[in-house]
Scaffold this active site. Structure first.
Site, short mmCIF file in Angstrom:
data_model
loop_
_atom_site.label_atom_id
_atom_site.label_comp_id
_atom_site.label_asym_id
_atom_site.label_seq_id
_atom_site.Cartn_x
_atom_site.Cartn_y
_atom_site.Cartn_z
CB SER A 119 19.62 -3.91 35.74
OG SER A 119 18.57 -4.76 35.30
N GLY A 120 20.99 -6.81 34.64
CA GLY A 120 20.98 -8.24 34.99
C GLY A 120 19.58 -8.71 35.34
N GLY A 121 18.57 -7.79 35.23
CA GLY A 121 17.18 -8.16 35.46
C GLY A 121 16.52 -8.62 34.17
CB ALA A 122 13.20 -10.12 33.58
CG ASP A 123 11.81 -5.52 32.39
OD1 ASP A 123 11.19 -6.52 32.01
OD2 ASP A 123 11.44 -4.79 33.32
CB SER A 124 18.16 -4.33 31.01
OG SER A 124 18.40 -4.90 32.25
CD GLU A 174 -2.86 0.76 2.56
OE1 GLU A 174 -2.59 -0.14 3.39
OE2 GLU A 174 -3.88 1.47 2.65
CB CYS A 225 -4.64 -2.61 3.75
SG CYS A 225 -3.94 -3.30 5.26
N1 LIG Z 1 22.55 -1.72 38.16
C1 LIG Z 1 22.16 -1.28 36.96
N2 LIG Z 1 23.05 -1.20 35.97
C2 LIG Z 1 22.69 -0.79 34.75
N3 LIG Z 1 21.45 -0.42 34.46
C3 LIG Z 1 20.52 -0.48 35.41
C4 LIG Z 1 20.82 -0.91 36.71
N4 LIG Z 1 19.68 -0.87 37.42
C5 LIG Z 1 18.73 -0.44 36.58
N5 LIG Z 1 19.23 -0.20 35.37
C6 LIG Z 1 18.52 0.27 34.17
O1 LIG Z 1 17.38 0.98 34.52
C7 LIG Z 1 16.21 0.32 34.01
C8 LIG Z 1 15.09 0.48 34.99
O2 LIG Z 1 15.49 -0.05 36.21
P1 LIG Z 1 14.53 -0.95 37.04
O3 LIG Z 1 15.16 -1.26 38.32
O4 LIG Z 1 13.19 -0.33 36.96
O5 LIG Z 1 14.58 -2.28 36.22
P2 LIG Z 1 13.41 -3.12 35.60
O6 LIG Z 1 12.48 -2.25 34.86
O7 LIG Z 1 12.88 -4.03 36.63
O8 LIG Z 1 14.29 -3.87 34.53
P3 LIG Z 1 15.32 -5.02 34.74
O9 LIG Z 1 14.47 -6.22 34.75
O10 LIG Z 1 16.19 -4.88 33.56
O11 LIG Z 1 16.07 -4.78 36.02
C9 LIG Z 1 16.66 -1.11 33.78
O12 LIG Z 1 15.87 -1.78 32.82
C10 LIG Z 1 18.08 -0.92 33.33
O13 LIG Z 1 18.13 -0.57 31.97
N1 LIG Z 2 -3.51 -0.24 6.19
C1 LIG Z 2 -4.61 -0.80 6.62
O1 LIG Z 2 -5.66 -0.70 6.00
C2 LIG Z 2 -4.53 -1.57 7.94
C3 LIG Z 2 -5.64 -2.55 8.09
C4 LIG Z 2 -5.68 -3.48 9.29
N2 LIG Z 2 -6.24 -2.84 10.43
C5 LIG Z 2 -4.37 -4.18 9.60
O2 LIG Z 2 -3.77 -4.04 10.65
O3 LIG Z 2 -3.94 -4.96 8.79
#
Ligand SMILES: Nc1ncnc2c1ncn2[C@@H]1O[C@H](COP(=O)(O)OP(=O)(O)OP(=O)(O)O)[C@@H](O)[C@H]1O
Ligand SMILES: NC(=O)CC[C@H](N)C(=O)O
Ligand SMILES: Nc1ncnc2c1ncn2[C@@H]1O[C@H](COP(=O)(O)OP(=O)(O)OC[C@H]2O[C@@H]([n+]3cccc(C(=O)O)c3)[C@H](O)[C@@H]2O)[C@@H](O)[C@H]1O
Length: 746
Positions: free
Chosen positions: A341-346, A29, A159
């Protein structure tokens, strides 16, 4: 808006289609300007440049012998339409404006386009002067209709028209149209692909016909990742499916179809024949050109294929990593820096960058020694190319980008993902006195597995300098709660650490490349997930503020299963350890009787947050209907009053912290429960966080229900999810559907 590049890609796709002997070529598109130009569509330049590019295509021999459907914006009588332009043999043969615009969620097509409503005839569209002169063609049929070739009839959908209740293809099929094209701009969302594939299968199952679907692929300069998966279906079967995630600029998907199978299929459905015989006539354009070849043994029709679906964990790995690569190669940056940070998100973000490095190496370099069976396994695993030769040759564009970004010299290019990661990925652990050896080691081990350039920095001296400055200014020094400080002091001390990390991250991202004699800068990656954003469990302008965030709309639950998957499939085994550890911010001192834990701090579990998030956004629940829904879901486990307390607690913190969503780092859009304030979840950010009206209603209901439920027999609620798509709990009715299972519908 990158007209030059887009035009090059369009030409490349046409040449490859022609080389393969195709007679119809359809692109995605609005492919000339790009789908995501948004308010640039309001600029006359965008329309003008699109015509200029189309002219370039038509003046060359690109459309010689091949019907090309090209997407671009067009002004007709001062109204702007989202159009498909059908071109053949250097002429424009018909223009089809979109009739059902996409306007939900991320889409705002009504802001830039009008929908075409005239259904009973085609109008005469006068081509812009420069085009008319260049093509010696003054006008072209414009509107809803189809193209009648000598041996087949073809029409377009665009689409959203694939998903609408009153779909254009139905009337067209009754008029004998066998081939439908669909130019699409459809974004990736976890677990969404089956909706699209089912829509396509059903479209051709009920009406018969061929459906040719082409979608954009990659980052279009915004938060969305368009996830390709172009495909061709006939009479309810998919016969060709393109890749969903890929680093390549152009992918051509081919199929050969037997149109006799369409008429035979339609003729076998009595109800179709009956309805077709009562059809309303639709206008058409006659084109004296043949699309088909007569029966011969050199060509055999494409057979049905088994549709490939990635599991959600793979979607989290491949979607965001392809998005990151596109962003990186187009931003001018030389790599990414991640506060790890060694946590799940980063750690999830680190794994996604690691996955990106693996994909880059795999797509730009495939050792020639790889056996055919290993190559097939490789393709099955990454689903990046539909063609063995393509992959064997490596992708020159990906390779060239990798050489530029990684600053390879003397003909070198990346052949090892860890070596590549060392060049383009910095991770940094920024510890304080509150950090533990466990998280420090987890960060170090993961960095080693991925290959990033890892730094371990202590930031205590910076934190204490700021505190000394504060003390000089005010004469006071805050204390942690465990040391007798107040809540305000405790929060202040946590936030200083968190914000210092952000400042340091940006400093390192801009200066480390200089230290390492690399030109350019690194982009800072953020890693806050959707749940903590929704609850506001993050410090405003700490490391949650970054340049881009690949996981900002993914829930903690999904991230945890991604970590388990990635530990095995990406080969980063330390992720298993990281996933198993309880989430903690490590911003307060650890004591024998105190250890800061996210879920305790938040007053809710991540599992509960996930439920609130889905009910709030996907099921459009306000506080009262969320309470009603949860009374059903948690019935037997919690009393209505307990449910009421939980719902009120969530809405209190959601509304207090909503302002944080306004500054959320731009994130990959992966889920329909995303609370992202700027484009997707548009709501105010200053609330009366006591919600007096709504909370009073909840309290009244809870009181009543507590009384009633004391009289009810025990029940276990509605099970896992407990939320039905068809109702939000208020105004419930009993629906009994006819079925042989006596329990169904009750
Ligand atoms: N000790 C650290 N060293 C480096 N970065 C850090 C540290 N602590 C936190 N951060 C950064 O700050 C962000 C937010 O910190 P927070 O403690 O909220 O962690 P979070 O969102 O639980 O994520 P994570 O699971 O990565 O720890 C982290 O995702 C990381 O990028
Ligand atoms: N460009 C569009 O028309 C998007 C249509 C539809 N909602 C999709 O996510 O595929
Ligand atoms: N209505 C409004 N509109 C606009 N801005 C508003 C505002 N109300 C407050 N503000 C501003 O926002 C500030 C408050 O927000 P903020 O500074 O974030 O502070 P706050 O939300 O009070 O505290 C941060 C929370 O996140 C937690 N945290 C921090 C770091 C990591 C993690 C983790 O996930 O592991 C958790 C921490 O434990 C704490 O509970 C105010 O000082 C004010 O500047």
């Amino acid at each position: 808006m990158d007209f030059e590049n887009n035009l090059r890609n369009i030409k490349e796709s046409i040449s490859r289609a022609k080389e393969a002997g195709a007679v119809i070529r359809i692109g995605p598109e609005l492919e000339i300007p790009g789908y995501g130009c948004e308010d640039h569509f309001l600029e006359q330049d965008t329309v003008t440049h699109s015509w200029e590019c189309l002219k370039d295509l038509l003046l060359g021999d690109w459309t010689e012998g091949i019907l090309c459907s090209i997407g671009m914006p067009i002004l007709q009588d001062s109204v702007r339409y989202n159009c498909q332009v059908f071109c053949l043999n250097q002429r424009i043969i018909m223009i089809r404006p979109k009739m059902c615009l996409a306007n939900d969620g991320n889409y705002r097509e009504f802001r830039w386009f009008s929908s075409w409503t005239l259904k009973d005839h085609l109008v005469d569209f006068h081509l812009p002067d420069t085009i008319a002169e260049a093509l010696s063609q003054e006008s072209v049929p414009f509107g809803f209709g189809y193209i009648q070739f000598l041996d087949a009839a073809l029409a377009a959908e665009t689409c959203e028209e694939l998903f609408t209740a009153d779909a254009p293809r139905i009337g067209l099929a009754f008029n004998g149209v066998e081939i439908f094209t669909n130019a699409s701009g459809s974004h990736h969302q976890l677990r969404k692909l089956n909706l699209r594939m089912d829509a396509m299968k059903n479209a051709t199952r009920f009406c018969g016909g061929v459906y040719i679907y082409s979608n954009h692929q990659g980052c279009d300069g915004g938060r969305l990742y368009y996830d390709g998966c172009s495909c061709v279906a006939i009479n309810g079967d998919v016969v060709a499916q393109g890749s969903q995630f890929s680093l390549k600029d152009v992918e051509v998907l081919l199929a050969q179809l037997d149109l006799d199978a369409v008429s035979s299929y339609r003729g076998s459905i009595s109800s179709f024949r009956e309805q077709a015989s009562r059809k309303s006539k639709i206008s058409f354009v006659k084109v004296p050109h043949k699309l088909c070849q007569t029966f011969n043994l050199r060509m055999s029709p494409s057979s049905p294929v088994k549709i490939r679906y990635h599991v959600p964990e793979e979607e989290i790995a491949f979607g965001p990593s392809c998005w990151l690569w596109d962003y990186l190669r187009r931003s001018g940056a030389s790599g990414f820096l991640l506060p790890l940070s060694g946590g799940a998100d980063s750690s999830s973000v680190a794994a996604i960058v690691g996955c990106m490095c693996q994909l880059v190496v795999k797509v730009s370099y495939v050792p020639l020694a790889l056996s055919r069976s290993k190559l097939r396994r490789f393709i099955a695993q990454y689903a990046l190319c539909s063609n063995l030769t393509d992959i064997r040759n490596g992708d020159e564009q990906v390779k060239a980008d990798a050489i530029r970004i990684g600053h390879y010299k003397n003909g070198d290019f990346p052949t090892d993902s860890k070596e590549f990661a060392k060049r383009v990925f910095y991770t940094v652990y920024m510890g304080t006195e509150n950090s533990s050896d466990a998280t420090r080691n987890r960060a170090k081990n993961l960095a080693e597995e991925i290959g990033s350039w890892h730094l371990d920095v202590a930031i205590d001296s910076v934190v204490s300098s700021l505190l000394s400055l504060f003390q000089t200014l005010t004469g006071k020094r805050p204390l942690y709660k465990v040391d007798g400080g107040s809540n305000v002091e405790n929060l202040g001390l946590q936030n200083i650490q968190a914000r210092v990390r952000m400042v340091l991250a940006f400093m390192l991202a801009s200066l480390l490349p200089w230290v390492h004699n690399k030109p350019g800068f690194f982009l800072v990656l953020g890693s806050s997930n959707v749940d903590e954003g929704l609850r506001g469990y993050l410090t405003k302008y700490d490391c949650s503020s970054a340049d881009i965030n690949p996981i900002g709309s993914v829930s903690k639950q999904d991230l945890r299963s991604f970590l388990r998957w990635a530990a095995i499939h990406l080969g980063f085994s330390s992720l298993a350890d990281i996933e198993a550890a309880p989430p903690t911010a490590e911003l307060e001192p650890i004591r024998s009787n105190y250890n800061q834990l996210d879920e305790v701090d938040m007053g809710m579990t991540y599992e509960e947050l996930s439920v609130y998030g889905r009910l709030r956004k996907i099921f459009r629940c306000g506080p009262v209907s969320m309470f009603q829904n949860l009374c059903h879901k948690w019935c037997g486990r919690l009393t209505p009053s307990e449910v009421a307390e939980k719902v009120k607690h969530f809405f209190k913190y959601y509304s207090i912290n909503r302002h944080k969503m306004t500054v959320l780092t731009p994130s990959y859009h992966a889920e329909s429960y995303s609370p992202e304030d700027n484009r997707f979840d548009l709501r105010q950010f200053l609330y009366n966080s006591r919600w007096p009206y709504q909370f009073r209603k909840i309290d009244e209901l809870a009181k009543e229900l507590d009384r009633d439920s004391a009289l009810l027999p025990e029940s276990n609620g509605q099970g896992e999810d407990g939320v039905s798509e068809s109702g939000n709990g208020s105004g419930m009715g009993v629906v009994v559907a006819g079925s042989e299972n006596p329990k169904a519908g009750l």
